[in-house]
Design an enzyme around this catalytic site. Structure first.
Site, PDB file in Angstrom:
ATOM      1  N   LEU A  62       0.849  -1.195   0.000  1.00  0.00           N
ATOM      2  CA  LEU A  62       0.000   0.000   0.000  1.00  0.00           C
ATOM      3  C   LEU A  62       0.884   1.245   0.000  1.00  0.00           C
ATOM      4  O   LEU A  62       1.679   1.449   0.911  1.00  0.00           O
ATOM      5  CB  LEU A  62      -0.904  -0.003   1.231  1.00  0.00           C
ATOM      6  CG  LEU A  62      -1.774   1.244   1.429  1.00  0.00           C
ATOM      7  CD1 LEU A  62      -2.817   1.354   0.326  1.00  0.00           C
ATOM      8  CD2 LEU A  62      -2.439   1.219   2.805  1.00  0.00           C
ATOM      9  N   HIS A 119       5.731   2.010  12.180  1.00  0.00           N
ATOM     10  CA  HIS A 119       6.322   3.302  11.840  1.00  0.00           C
ATOM     11  C   HIS A 119       5.258   4.390  11.971  1.00  0.00           C
ATOM     12  O   HIS A 119       4.084   4.164  11.658  1.00  0.00           O
ATOM     13  CB  HIS A 119       6.840   3.237  10.396  1.00  0.00           C
ATOM     14  CG  HIS A 119       7.733   4.373  10.022  1.00  0.00           C
ATOM     15  ND1 HIS A 119       7.238   5.615   9.676  1.00  0.00           N
ATOM     16  CD2 HIS A 119       9.089   4.451   9.934  1.00  0.00           C
ATOM     17  CE1 HIS A 119       8.251   6.411   9.391  1.00  0.00           C
ATOM     18  NE2 HIS A 119       9.377   5.745   9.537  1.00  0.00           N
TER      19      HIS A 119
END
Length: 345
Positions: free
Chosen positions: A125, A229
């Site tokens: 993605l 992240h």
């Protein structure tokens, strides 16, 4: 207009530009023309029915039709680990006790695992930073769930999604420095690149076969196990809303969380529906909400994000929208609210 469609082999230049923008940590999108071309061909051959299940992968792009440019992509791998092993760490528990010394200690461990073999996977993605607005990110990510709902028989009973783990602004991973680097003797970016380009044999050859005790790792590495992240946090929360959960599996390189779910428990399976369309000059909506719609045409799959009144029993589309979706008056489309009911925004 923003549409979603299958990736095509002539998208290669736009995909390469996206790969250059992706930065560190997105293993499956590397700026290598030869590898990207092979990935695009594999996706196209999947739709053409030319590949076995072990090699099948569907990839979709978000296209800005006003400039005929691909600005995002996402994918679904049909079945992991059938042609080459699929690795991750399972975060487990090892208990040590002594009645004589009255000591009882439970330690977290990391154990190399192939437990997700045969699962389907949500993957790759990425959205151009210039288009991270107007719900484009949600649209791009969630179209995969609508596709799975339409073609449930293609996919496995369980689906997973590896989330990008923590690394700093120059690509250094504290988890890699404490674990992978000790066994591979290479920088995180190089190992990440090799894995992303299909050169994975070194994982089996060099990774430890016995549990690693988390308590023996530096604090910086311990803190990022199962974390994602900061740039990935929105995608992480989005997948939670669709029914995926963290079940104790993390990436072997950066320690990022792997989310998973039984496909039958996905929101798209439970809530998507099929409605007829009505071609109108302009939609007349009272209580409009963002909805994903797709044509469910396997050979030419298309998706749009529209405003729809959930009280209406049909989907109103302009002629331009219908043409992009490749549907006509009286056809039906698959429909799913962009936002889970309990989190509508």
């Amino acid at each position: 207009m923003m549409i979603i469609r299958y990736i095509r082999e002539d998208d290669i230049n736009d995909i390469y530009q996206l790969a250059e923008k992706a930065g560190y940590g997105l293993t499956s999108l590397q700026p290598n023309l030869e590898i990207l071309a092979a990935k695009l061909k594999r996706a196209c051959d999947t739709v053409r029915g030319k590949l076995s299940k072990a090699d099948q992968g569907y990839f979709f792009v978000l296209e800005d039709t006003s400039i005929n440019k691909v600005v995002g992509l996402c994918g679904i791998e049909v079945a992991l680990g059938l042609s080459e092993p699929w690795y991750n760490f399972h975060v487990g528990t090892q208990v040590h006790s002594s009645k004589t010394l009255n000591v009882y200690k439970a330690h977290q461990t990391l154990f190399l695992s192939n437990d997700h073999t045969t699962c389907s996977e949500l993957c790759t993605l990425f959205l151009d930073p210039d288009y991270r607005k107007e719900m484009n990110g949600k649209f791009l990510s969630k179209i995969r769930f609508l596709f799975i709902a339409a073609f449930r028989n293609i996919f496995e009973k369980r689906i997973v999604a590896e989330m990008r783990g923590y690394s700093d602004e120059v690509g250094n991973s504290p988890f890699w420095d404490a674990v992978g680097h000790k066994f591979f003797n290479m920088e995180f970016r190089k190992a990440d690149y090799l894995s992303g380009t299909g050169q994975k044999s070194f994982i089996a050859e060099l990774m430890p076969r016995y549990p690693l005790y988390v308590d023996m790792l530096p604090a910086a590495a311990q803190e990022v196990i199962g974390k994602v992240h900061p740039n990935t946090l929105p995608a992480y929360k989005l997948l939670l809303g669709e029914g995926l959960r963290f079940q104790g599996y993390v990436d072997i390189f950066d320690g990022g969380a792997t989310l998973e779910a039984d496909v039958e428990n996905l929101r798209s399976i439970k809530e998507s529906t099929v409605l007829p369309i009505e071609i109108v000059e302009a939609a007349t909506l009272n209580e409009a909400e963002p909805y994903l719609i797709s044509n469910d045409h396997y050979q030419d799959y298309r998706g749009l994000l529209i405003q729809h009144d959930p009280e209406q029993k049909n989907i109103q589309l302009t002629q331009a929208q219908a043409e992009q979706l490749k549907v006509a008056q009286g056809d039906v489309v698959r429909v799913l609210s962009l936002n889970p009911k309990e989190h509508k925004a």
